[in-house]
Scaffold this motif. Structure first.
Motif, PDB file in Angstrom:
ATOM      1  N   VAL A  52       0.850  -1.193   0.000  1.00  0.00           N
ATOM      2  CA  VAL A  52       0.000   0.000   0.000  1.00  0.00           C
ATOM      3  C   VAL A  52       0.885   1.243   0.000  1.00  0.00           C
ATOM      4  O   VAL A  52       1.916   1.286   0.669  1.00  0.00           O
ATOM      5  CB  VAL A  52      -0.931  -0.012   1.233  1.00  0.00           C
ATOM      6  CG1 VAL A  52      -1.579   1.347   1.441  1.00  0.00           C
ATOM      7  CG2 VAL A  52      -1.993  -1.084   1.072  1.00  0.00           C
ATOM      8  N   MET A  53       0.478   2.264  -0.744  1.00  0.00           N
ATOM      9  CA  MET A  53       1.281   3.480  -0.871  1.00  0.00           C
ATOM     10  C   MET A  53       0.369   4.683  -1.015  1.00  0.00           C
ATOM     11  O   MET A  53      -0.832   4.554  -1.288  1.00  0.00           O
ATOM     12  CB  MET A  53       2.183   3.381  -2.105  1.00  0.00           C
ATOM     13  CG  MET A  53       1.408   3.254  -3.393  1.00  0.00           C
ATOM     14  SD  MET A  53       2.446   2.909  -4.826  1.00  0.00           S
ATOM     15  CE  MET A  53       1.187   2.778  -6.104  1.00  0.00           C
ATOM     16  N   THR A  54       0.940   5.852  -0.840  1.00  0.00           N
ATOM     17  CA  THR A  54       0.251   7.103  -1.138  1.00  0.00           C
ATOM     18  C   THR A  54       0.658   7.560  -2.534  1.00  0.00           C
ATOM     19  O   THR A  54       1.851   7.603  -2.854  1.00  0.00           O
ATOM     20  CB  THR A  54       0.609   8.191  -0.113  1.00  0.00           C
ATOM     21  OG1 THR A  54       0.194   7.770   1.180  1.00  0.00           O
ATOM     22  CG2 THR A  54      -0.081   9.505  -0.447  1.00  0.00           C
ATOM     23  N   LEU A  55      -0.337   7.875  -3.352  1.00  0.00           N
ATOM     24  CA  LEU A  55      -0.111   8.391  -4.704  1.00  0.00           C
ATOM     25  C   LEU A  55      -0.542   9.849  -4.740  1.00  0.00           C
ATOM     26  O   LEU A  55      -1.690  10.164  -4.433  1.00  0.00           O
ATOM     27  CB  LEU A  55      -0.921   7.580  -5.718  1.00  0.00           C
ATOM     28  CG  LEU A  55      -1.065   8.176  -7.125  1.00  0.00           C
ATOM     29  CD1 LEU A  55       0.281   8.235  -7.826  1.00  0.00           C
ATOM     30  CD2 LEU A  55      -2.078   7.377  -7.952  1.00  0.00           C
ATOM     31  N   ALA A  56       0.378  10.730  -5.091  1.00  0.00           N
ATOM     32  CA  ALA A  56       0.085  12.156  -5.202  1.00  0.00           C
ATOM     33  C   ALA A  56       0.113  12.579  -6.662  1.00  0.00           C
ATOM     34  O   ALA A  56       1.019  12.207  -7.414  1.00  0.00           O
ATOM     35  CB  ALA A  56       1.102  12.983  -4.412  1.00  0.00           C
ATOM     36  N   THR A  57      -0.905  13.336  -7.073  1.00  0.00           N
ATOM     37  CA  THR A  57      -1.027  13.836  -8.435  1.00  0.00           C
ATOM     38  C   THR A  57      -1.423  15.310  -8.374  1.00  0.00           C
ATOM     39  O   THR A  57      -1.717  15.842  -7.305  1.00  0.00           O
ATOM     40  CB  THR A  57      -2.102  13.056  -9.214  1.00  0.00           C
ATOM     41  OG1 THR A  57      -3.348  13.140  -8.495  1.00  0.00           O
ATOM     42  CG2 THR A  57      -1.716  11.588  -9.363  1.00  0.00           C
ATOM     43  N   VAL A  58      -1.449  15.964  -9.527  1.00  0.00           N
ATOM     44  CA  VAL A  58      -1.932  17.338  -9.610  1.00  0.00           C
ATOM     45  C   VAL A  58      -2.897  17.447 -10.785  1.00  0.00           C
ATOM     46  O   VAL A  58      -2.805  16.684 -11.755  1.00  0.00           O
ATOM     47  CB  VAL A  58      -0.789  18.358  -9.781  1.00  0.00           C
ATOM     48  CG1 VAL A  58       0.084  18.414  -8.540  1.00  0.00           C
ATOM     49  CG2 VAL A  58       0.073  18.015 -11.000  1.00  0.00           C
ATOM     50  N   ASP A  59      -3.837  18.396 -10.680  1.00  0.00           N
ATOM     51  CA  ASP A  59      -4.755  18.615 -11.789  1.00  0.00           C
ATOM     52  C   ASP A  59      -4.220  19.705 -12.697  1.00  0.00           C
ATOM     53  O   ASP A  59      -3.118  20.236 -12.486  1.00  0.00           O
ATOM     54  CB  ASP A  59      -6.171  18.928 -11.283  1.00  0.00           C
ATOM     55  CG  ASP A  59      -6.258  20.226 -10.484  1.00  0.00           C
ATOM     56  OD1 ASP A  59      -5.324  21.067 -10.566  1.00  0.00           O
ATOM     57  OD2 ASP A  59      -7.267  20.422  -9.782  1.00  0.00           O
TER      58      ASP A  59
END
Length: 220
Positions: A52-59
């Motif tokens: 399990v991981m944290t996924l960070a994105t931007v719009d």
């Protein structure tokens, strides 16, 4: 209320690392090989859901999003995650193709960070990953209404129904959930963090170059 929460937070602490420590002098030249070693250590230490991981994105407006998700696959070039192209996560990965990942294994005092460009997997790789999903996950992907407002729970229950019924409609050997896709986050920049009980934490960063990977130690 706020002061009570502040006091509550002040009483919390990081868990003391247990298990193997990390000597950066013994680190392999390939960061993905080190990630595999650390992942196996987490499994051996009974860390819950170590994939399990944290996924960070931007719009497109530059506003960040982050969520917890699963690592679907990893190879020498990228870490692979799954997202429907119609979901907010998939739209951000497709329209602003950069992302960051964080794995956290607190029992071992370890974190792994990945930051890089994003690319969509080809159809063959996506179809192979889709077929490895559980029946329920495949049924949800076939309905493809992730993150939409849920006004009618009965509709969703009816739509999902028996996962076997939906899966029976798939074309043999291929995914018939065309919006579901794997996305690869480039492994060109990775950082490994090892906490220590005495406060002498270790941070090792890998950066890909034409000649392989360069490494450097960072201040904690």
């Amino acid at each position: 209320m706020r002061s009570e929460l502040s006091g509550f937070l002040a009483g919390l602490s990081w868990p003391r690392p247990q298990g193997p420590q990390f000597d950066p002098e013994t680190a392999p030249t390939d960061p993905v090989a080190l990630f595999e070693r650390w992942l196996r250590d987490a499994v051996a230490a009974d860390v819950p859901a170590p994939h399990v991981m944290t996924l960070a994105t931007v719009d497109v407006a530059g506003r960040p999003d982050a969520r917890v998700t699963l690592l679907e696959d990893v190879d020498e070039q990228a870490f692979w995650v799954a997202a429907s192209e119609t979901s907010p996560k998939g739209k951000q990965l497709g329209r602003v193709p950069v992302a960051a990942l964080v794995f956290h294994w607190p029992q071992l005092g370890r974190q792994v960070r990945v930051r890089g460009s994003v690319r969509a997997a080809d159809e063959a790789r996506t179809a192979d990953a889709f077929e490895r999903l559980s029946a329920h996950a495949r049924a949800e992907a076939l309905v493809d209404r992730q993150s939409l407002p849920l006004h009618d729970e009965q509709w969703l229950s009816d739509a999902l129904g028996d996962p076997a019924d939906l899966i029976a409609l798939e074309q043999p050997g291929a995914s018939s959930a065309p919006a579901w896709r794997l996305w690869g986050v480039d492994a060109g920049r990775m950082e490994f963090f090892q906490a220590a009980a005495d406060g002498h934490h270790v941070r090792l960063r890998y950066s890909r170059s034409q000649d392989g990977y360069a490494t450097e130690l960072l201040r904690p």
